[in-house]
Design an enzyme around this catalytic site. Structure first.
Site, PDB file in Angstrom:
ATOM      1  N   ARG A  15       6.576  12.337   0.011  1.00 27.35           N
ATOM      2  CA  ARG A  15       6.375  12.638   1.426  1.00 27.35           C
ATOM      3  C   ARG A  15       7.598  13.400   1.968  1.00 27.35           C
ATOM      4  NH1 ARG A  15       5.119   6.658   3.487  1.00 27.35           N
ATOM      5  NH2 ARG A  15       6.690   6.287   1.878  1.00 27.35           N
ATOM      6  N   LYS A  75      12.120   7.799   3.836  1.00 24.52           N
ATOM      7  CA  LYS A  75      12.677   6.560   3.287  1.00 24.52           C
ATOM      8  C   LYS A  75      14.136   6.395   3.670  1.00 24.52           C
ATOM      9  CE  LYS A  75      10.548   4.192   0.990  1.00 24.52           C
ATOM     10  NZ  LYS A  75       9.606   3.122   1.448  1.00 24.52           N
ATOM     11  N   TYR A  94      12.170   5.354   8.092  1.00 27.84           N
ATOM     12  CA  TYR A  94      11.977   3.959   7.675  1.00 27.84           C
ATOM     13  C   TYR A  94      13.294   3.477   7.104  1.00 27.84           C
ATOM     14  CZ  TYR A  94       6.817   4.306   7.889  1.00 27.84           C
ATOM     15  OH  TYR A  94       5.519   4.443   8.302  1.00 27.84           O
ATOM     16  N   HIS A  96      14.153  -0.437   6.745  1.00 30.74           N
ATOM     17  CA  HIS A  96      14.025  -1.760   6.092  1.00 30.74           C
ATOM     18  C   HIS A  96      15.400  -2.298   5.698  1.00 30.74           C
ATOM     19  CE1 HIS A  96       9.652  -1.584   6.095  1.00 30.74           C
ATOM     20  NE2 HIS A  96       9.748  -0.339   5.689  1.00 30.74           N
ATOM     21  N   GLU A 118      10.040   1.298  11.376  1.00 27.19           N
ATOM     22  CA  GLU A 118       9.260   0.065  11.261  1.00 27.19           C
ATOM     23  C   GLU A 118       9.521  -0.934  12.375  1.00 27.19           C
ATOM     24  OE1 GLU A 118      11.671   0.934   9.170  1.00 27.19           O
ATOM     25  OE2 GLU A 118      13.040  -0.758   8.917  1.00 27.19           O
ATOM     26  N   LEU A 240      -1.853 -10.600   6.996  1.00 24.60           N
ATOM     27  CA  LEU A 240      -0.437 -10.485   7.366  1.00 24.60           C
ATOM     28  C   LEU A 240      -0.108 -11.568   8.382  1.00 24.60           C
ATOM     29  CD1 LEU A 240       2.298  -8.950   7.334  1.00 24.60           C
ATOM     30  CD2 LEU A 240       1.450  -7.608   9.249  1.00 24.60           C
ATOM     31  N   ASP A 270       2.985  -6.173  -0.730  1.00 20.22           N
ATOM     32  CA  ASP A 270       4.337  -5.866  -0.229  1.00 20.22           C
ATOM     33  C   ASP A 270       4.928  -7.048   0.540  1.00 20.22           C
ATOM     34  OD1 ASP A 270       2.541  -5.547   1.871  1.00 20.22           O
ATOM     35  OD2 ASP A 270       3.689  -3.951   2.809  1.00 20.22           O
TER      36      ASP A 270
HETATM   37  P1  NAD Z   1      -2.469  -6.663  10.631  1.00 23.27           P
HETATM   38  O1  NAD Z   1      -1.472  -7.548  11.345  1.00 23.27           O
HETATM   39  O2  NAD Z   1      -3.100  -5.532  11.347  1.00 23.27           O
HETATM   40  O3  NAD Z   1      -3.668  -7.586  10.082  1.00 23.27           O
HETATM   41  C1  NAD Z   1      -3.468  -8.806   9.420  1.00 23.27           C
HETATM   42  C2  NAD Z   1      -4.683  -9.672   9.668  1.00 23.27           C
HETATM   43  O4  NAD Z   1      -4.553 -10.844   8.845  1.00 23.27           O
HETATM   44  C3  NAD Z   1      -4.799 -10.155  11.127  1.00 23.27           C
HETATM   45  O5  NAD Z   1      -6.049  -9.795  11.671  1.00 23.27           O
HETATM   46  C4  NAD Z   1      -4.640 -11.670  10.995  1.00 23.27           C
HETATM   47  O6  NAD Z   1      -5.412 -12.400  11.940  1.00 23.27           O
HETATM   48  C5  NAD Z   1      -5.144 -11.894   9.575  1.00 23.27           C
HETATM   49  N1  NAD Z   1      -4.783 -13.190   9.006  1.00 23.27           N
HETATM   50  C6  NAD Z   1      -3.635 -13.896   9.155  1.00 23.27           C
HETATM   51  N2  NAD Z   1      -3.742 -15.070   8.489  1.00 23.27           N
HETATM   52  C7  NAD Z   1      -4.975 -15.088   7.918  1.00 23.27           C
HETATM   53  C8  NAD Z   1      -5.689 -16.024   7.133  1.00 23.27           C
HETATM   54  N3  NAD Z   1      -5.163 -17.212   6.797  1.00 23.27           N
HETATM   55  N4  NAD Z   1      -6.945 -15.697   6.727  1.00 23.27           N
HETATM   56  C9  NAD Z   1      -7.496 -14.510   7.048  1.00 23.27           C
HETATM   57  N5  NAD Z   1      -6.890 -13.599   7.819  1.00 23.27           N
HETATM   58  C10 NAD Z   1      -5.647 -13.891   8.246  1.00 23.27           C
HETATM   59  O7  NAD Z   1      -1.727  -6.190   9.299  1.00 23.27           O
HETATM   60  P2  NAD Z   1      -2.109  -4.894   8.448  1.00 23.27           P
HETATM   61  O8  NAD Z   1      -1.413  -3.722   9.020  1.00 23.27           O
HETATM   62  O9  NAD Z   1      -3.575  -4.871   8.265  1.00 23.27           O
HETATM   63  O10 NAD Z   1      -1.383  -5.219   7.060  1.00 23.27           O
HETATM   64  C11 NAD Z   1      -1.928  -6.127   6.101  1.00 23.27           C
HETATM   65  C12 NAD Z   1      -1.007  -6.199   4.899  1.00 23.27           C
HETATM   66  O11 NAD Z   1      -1.048  -4.960   4.188  1.00 23.27           O
HETATM   67  C13 NAD Z   1       0.474  -6.393   5.252  1.00 23.27           C
HETATM   68  O12 NAD Z   1       1.057  -7.273   4.321  1.00 23.27           O
HETATM   69  C14 NAD Z   1       1.051  -5.021   5.117  1.00 23.27           C
HETATM   70  O13 NAD Z   1       2.450  -5.046   4.886  1.00 23.27           O
HETATM   71  C15 NAD Z   1       0.284  -4.579   3.902  1.00 23.27           C
HETATM   72  N6  NAD Z   1       0.355  -3.127   3.581  1.00 23.27           N
HETATM   73  C16 NAD Z   1       0.507  -2.808   2.274  1.00 23.27           C
HETATM   74  C17 NAD Z   1       0.543  -1.484   1.859  1.00 23.27           C
HETATM   75  C18 NAD Z   1       0.638  -1.186   0.397  1.00 23.27           C
HETATM   76  O14 NAD Z   1       0.895  -0.031   0.047  1.00 23.27           O
HETATM   77  N7  NAD Z   1       0.415  -2.144  -0.493  1.00 23.27           N
HETATM   78  C19 NAD Z   1       0.477  -0.456   2.805  1.00 23.27           C
HETATM   79  C20 NAD Z   1       0.326  -0.786   4.162  1.00 23.27           C
HETATM   80  C21 NAD Z   1       0.264  -2.150   4.541  1.00 23.27           C
END
Ligand code: NAD
Length: 364
Positions: A15, A75, A94, A96, A118, A240, A270
């Site tokens: 990026r 980054k 970003y 972190h 972030e 999350l 993550d």
């Molecule tokens: P978000 O806060 O928008 O959504 C999280 C959802 O999880 C919320 O609606 C919350 O109510 C729900 N939740 C919490 N506890 C729960 C449970 N016990 N059961 C069911 N649902 C529950 O967060 P997001 O932006 O959607 O991010 C989700 C995850 O994805 C995060 O960990 C984020 O860091 C990760 N992520 C990873 C990558 C990657 O490349 N792997 C990229 C972007 C985001």
């Protein structure tokens, strides 16, 4: 102001901190933009694209860092870049910082104004500069799941949408936030049978309204998760709990109950992962492993695989904040915009973001 865009030097980071459209926006506001040669190549933007938008192309990172008053990156800086830090340089990227003691100490020692994408947070608690990466990862999770469900990729050989006369695949999404909603849009669009679980009843109401009966919503509890996972061809982890490790909602027993060749994409990796059998981070070059006959995908930087989309999505949301910094200077911009103020992590030689100071045991 003079804005600098160096080429990213982190391993496999394709990026870039600004698109040609972003350069044009800064130019129109009366600023100069310096772009390191080849900075945009990995995202499909040539030096000519940047020049045409009004950027000045420089031959080295050193020239960009030394001449710019604000650096726009993706980054966190790596040690090779620490030597470019100086007093009052604005670093917009970003960061972190919580696990990055040396970088934090360098930013403090050199009195850089460090603003982290972030931690820019609006009054309603949302994180506008993280959101596009969740949108990208959520949408990718279904396309990746579809690919690994194919037999040559180790899957059970099921087409997500089925065909007339053949039932579509079951997609189960745990977590209905940004990632989960974007995954659901893709899965519904492909014709899969989609179930989404969340712990927040209001969120389930919103999803029910949004999808108008085209998916099933379920309250997230152990019983419902176990039932849904058993039937899942593709399971997507998307929970999350802000600031915490992801809860292990899907147990090893539940994964054992899935039929062979099913696929798990744990986007929450993550934050440690939300599925018990996801015990390691995988990479774009080796994205999967098989456990209990189920294909597991757990790449922590999924948007890195689609740098062009991710660069444009990121630039779209950083530019309005970057423009405020450039137009007003950082002091006035921070004073007038609370969301931007929450992004400031290091100022006047001190850590000014509490969570970073606490995790590094530094004064706040
Ligand atoms: P978000 O806060 O928008 O959504 C999280 C959802 O999880 C919320 O609606 C919350 O109510 C729900 N939740 C919490 N506890 C729960 C449970 N016990 N059961 C069911 N649902 C529950 O967060 P997001 O932006 O959607 O991010 C989700 C995850 O994805 C995060 O960990 C984020 O860091 C990760 N992520 C990873 C990558 C990657 O490349 N792997 C990229 C972007 C985001």
């Amino acid at each position: 102001m003079i804005i600098g865009v160096p080429k990213e030097i982190k391993d496999n980071e394709n990026r870039v901190g600004l698109t040609p459209a972003g350069v044009s926006a800064y130019k129109q506001a009366g600023h100069r933009v310096l772009v390191e040669t080849q900075a945009g190549t990995g995202s499909g933007f040539s030096d000519d694209d940047f020049s045409a938008a009004g950027a000045e192309i420089l031959g080295s990172a050193k020239e960009v860092w030394q001449q710019a008053e604000m650096i726009c990156k993706v980054k966190e800086p790596l040690p090779a870049e620490y030597g470019f830090f100086r007093e009052n340089l604005i670093l917009f990227t970003y960061l972190h910082l919580a696990p990055e003691r040396e970088l934090t100490e360098q930013l403090c020692a050199k009195k850089v104004v460090a603003i982290a994408y972030e931690t820019i947070q609006t009054d309603d608690g949302s994180l506008p500069l993280l959101m596009p990466m969740s949108e990208v990862a959520g949408r990718m999770s279904v396309q990746i799941g579809a690919q690994f469900l194919e037999k040559p990729h180790g899957g059970k050989g099921v087409l997500l949408g089925g065909v007339p006369g053949v039932t579509p695949a079951n997609v189960v999404i745990v977590g209905g936030g940004i990632v989960g909603t974007n995954a659901a849009k893709m899965a519904v669009g492909l014709g899969a049978q989609v179930t989404i679980l969340d712990i927040n009843a209001n969120r389930l109401r919103e999803l029910d309204d949004l999808f108008q009966g085209r998916l099933r919503t379920l309250m997230s509890n152990q019983y419902n998760i176990a039932q849904a996972v058993k039937e899942a061809d593709l399971l997507i982890g998307a929970v999350l709990i802000p600031g915490s490790r992801a809860p292990k909602l899907v147990t090893e027993e539940m994964v054992k109950s899935m039929s062979p060749g099913s696929v798990i994409v744990d986007v929450a990796i993550d934050q440690g992962g939300s599925i018990e059998t996801v015990d390691r981070i995988t990479t774009h070059s080796e994205p999967t492993y098989v456990k209990h006959g189920v294909v597991h995908y757990a790449v922590a930087n999924m948007p890195g695989a689609v740098p062009r989309t991710s660069t444009i999505a990121l630039s779209n949301v950083t530019i309005p904040y970057g423009l405020q910094l450039a137009n007003k200077g950082y002091r006035a911009a921070i004073a007038q915009n609370r969301a931007l103020a929450r992004g400031v992590n290091v100022l006047n030689g001190h850590v000014v973001y509490e969570a970073v100071a606490t995790s590094l045991n530094l004064p706040y």
